[in-house]
Design a protein around this motif. Sequence first.
Motif, PDB file in Angstrom:
ATOM      1  N   CYS A 292       4.335   5.517  -9.623  1.00  0.00           N
ATOM      2  CA  CYS A 292       5.506   5.391  -8.752  1.00  0.00           C
ATOM      3  C   CYS A 292       6.675   4.751  -9.503  1.00  0.00           C
ATOM      4  O   CYS A 292       6.520   3.685 -10.094  1.00  0.00           O
ATOM      5  CB  CYS A 292       5.146   4.532  -7.538  1.00  0.00           C
ATOM      6  SG  CYS A 292       6.544   4.319  -6.417  1.00  0.00           S
ATOM      7  N   CYS A 299       2.761  -3.740  -4.539  1.00  0.00           N
ATOM      8  CA  CYS A 299       2.117  -2.417  -4.506  1.00  0.00           C
ATOM      9  C   CYS A 299       0.787  -2.437  -5.256  1.00  0.00           C
ATOM     10  O   CYS A 299      -0.105  -1.648  -4.953  1.00  0.00           O
ATOM     11  CB  CYS A 299       3.022  -1.373  -5.138  1.00  0.00           C
ATOM     12  SG  CYS A 299       4.658  -1.308  -4.414  1.00  0.00           S
ATOM     13  N   CYS A 317       3.903   3.100   2.686  1.00  0.00           N
ATOM     14  CA  CYS A 317       4.652   2.654   1.504  1.00  0.00           C
ATOM     15  C   CYS A 317       5.312   1.321   1.813  1.00  0.00           C
ATOM     16  O   CYS A 317       5.965   1.186   2.851  1.00  0.00           O
ATOM     17  CB  CYS A 317       5.715   3.686   1.125  1.00  0.00           C
ATOM     18  SG  CYS A 317       6.776   3.143  -0.219  1.00  0.00           S
TER      19      CYS A 317
HETATM   20  S1  SF4 Z   1       3.758   1.312  -1.849  1.00  0.00           S
HETATM   21 FE1  SF4 Z   1       5.494   2.699  -2.037  1.00  0.00          FE
HETATM   22  S2  SF4 Z   1       6.784   1.731  -3.596  1.00  0.00           S
HETATM   23 FE2  SF4 Z   1       4.776   0.812  -3.765  1.00  0.00          FE
HETATM   24  S3  SF4 Z   1       3.727   2.037  -5.339  1.00  0.00           S
HETATM   25 FE3  SF4 Z   1       3.191   2.865  -3.345  1.00  0.00          FE
HETATM   26  S4  SF4 Z   1       4.645   4.497  -3.045  1.00  0.00           S
HETATM   27 FE4  SF4 Z   1       5.486   3.204  -4.673  1.00  0.00          FE
END
Ligand code: SF4
Length: 332
Positions: A292, A299, A317
Amino acid sequence: MTALLEIRGLSKHFGLTLGAFGDRAATVRALDDFSVDIIEGETLSLVGESGCGKSTTGFCILNLHQPSGGSVKYKGQEIAGLDEAAMRPFRRDLQIVFQDPYSTLNPRMTIGEALSEPILFHGLASRAELPARVTDLLADVGMTPRFANRYPHELSGGQRQRVAIARALACQPRFIVCDEAISALDVSVQAQILNLLLDLREKYGLTYLFIAHDLAVVRHISNRVGVMYLGRLTELAPAGDLFARPLHPYTRALLSAVPKPDPRAPVNRQRLTGEVPSPLNPPAGCRFHTRCPIARDRCRAEVPEWRAVTPGHHIACHAVSRADKTNWEGQS
Ligand code: SF4
Ligand SMILES: Nc1ncnc2c1ncn2[C@@H]1O[C@H](COP(=O)(O)OP(=O)(O)O)[C@@H](O)[C@H]1O
Ligand SMILES: [Mg+2]
């Protein structure tokens, strides 16, 4: 809107033995915590890269794989984990069409015999009624009665897939999983089979789970689209919403590779880099964090919660908020 299927926390972990002596146990986390309602009459599509768990999801919903956990209710009745005898009353309603029709068509059976088999198995017609029923089924998929005497190898790929669809229809189903059902066909034939599936949905009030790796294909057939990454659902939205305003960084990356019908529409290019990690040892926290472009410390530690950004638009997310959705809407 009635939920035909209510799926909650569905997971499937395959146990493997590794090593030269088969002495190391490992677990493939093919599917984790998959929850969605499938609404009667809709086409819900599942997209994502190969190996992300789409087929496993379809198989677990139909109880063709015994799920490792979670619940699947069909018309309010729990079916997850039922043995084959207990599943039998549900089998007629719940059908699947595969990418390769050869897997469902016996090469030694004529098309007529292949279509008769499920009708007789489920006691849906007498032997005297069979020829007329087979003719009707062939007509439903745009084929003439003379095909009843042919063998699978005498048919083109598109015709074989029509027969596979007719065989699913023979059971008078309510729900069909189309697992990459058009992926192996030529583009022109793909369009014909897609249109056929749409016509049949209208005619018989069918509900589809349409599995595909090609986003351009699902745009035309889906009411809603779910995006999967490494065994988890990452985003789910009405099709128009998902294509116009993708929110998850993974969906945006997937979509940036698909040509837009409106060249003036906003493009948020986020190129995917790196390999998909192994489901044997998926990354902690958000499974997408290794690829990402906007990953942050949180995350890597915390699994993002599955939540609605707006009614009907769900996402997992940490970085996306309701404000992001408003920003997207402001741009378009
Ligand atoms: S939570 Fe959202 S911002 Fe964090 S790595 Fe996963 S996709 Fe990316
Ligand atoms: N029977 C099985 N035994 C072990 N691993 C499996 C089995 N079936 C699927 N897998 C693994 O589960 C993951 C998801 O597979 P699958 O659902 O087929 O993905 P997709 O349909 O999205 O390509 C993959 O890593 C695949 O190798
Ligand atoms: Mg698959």
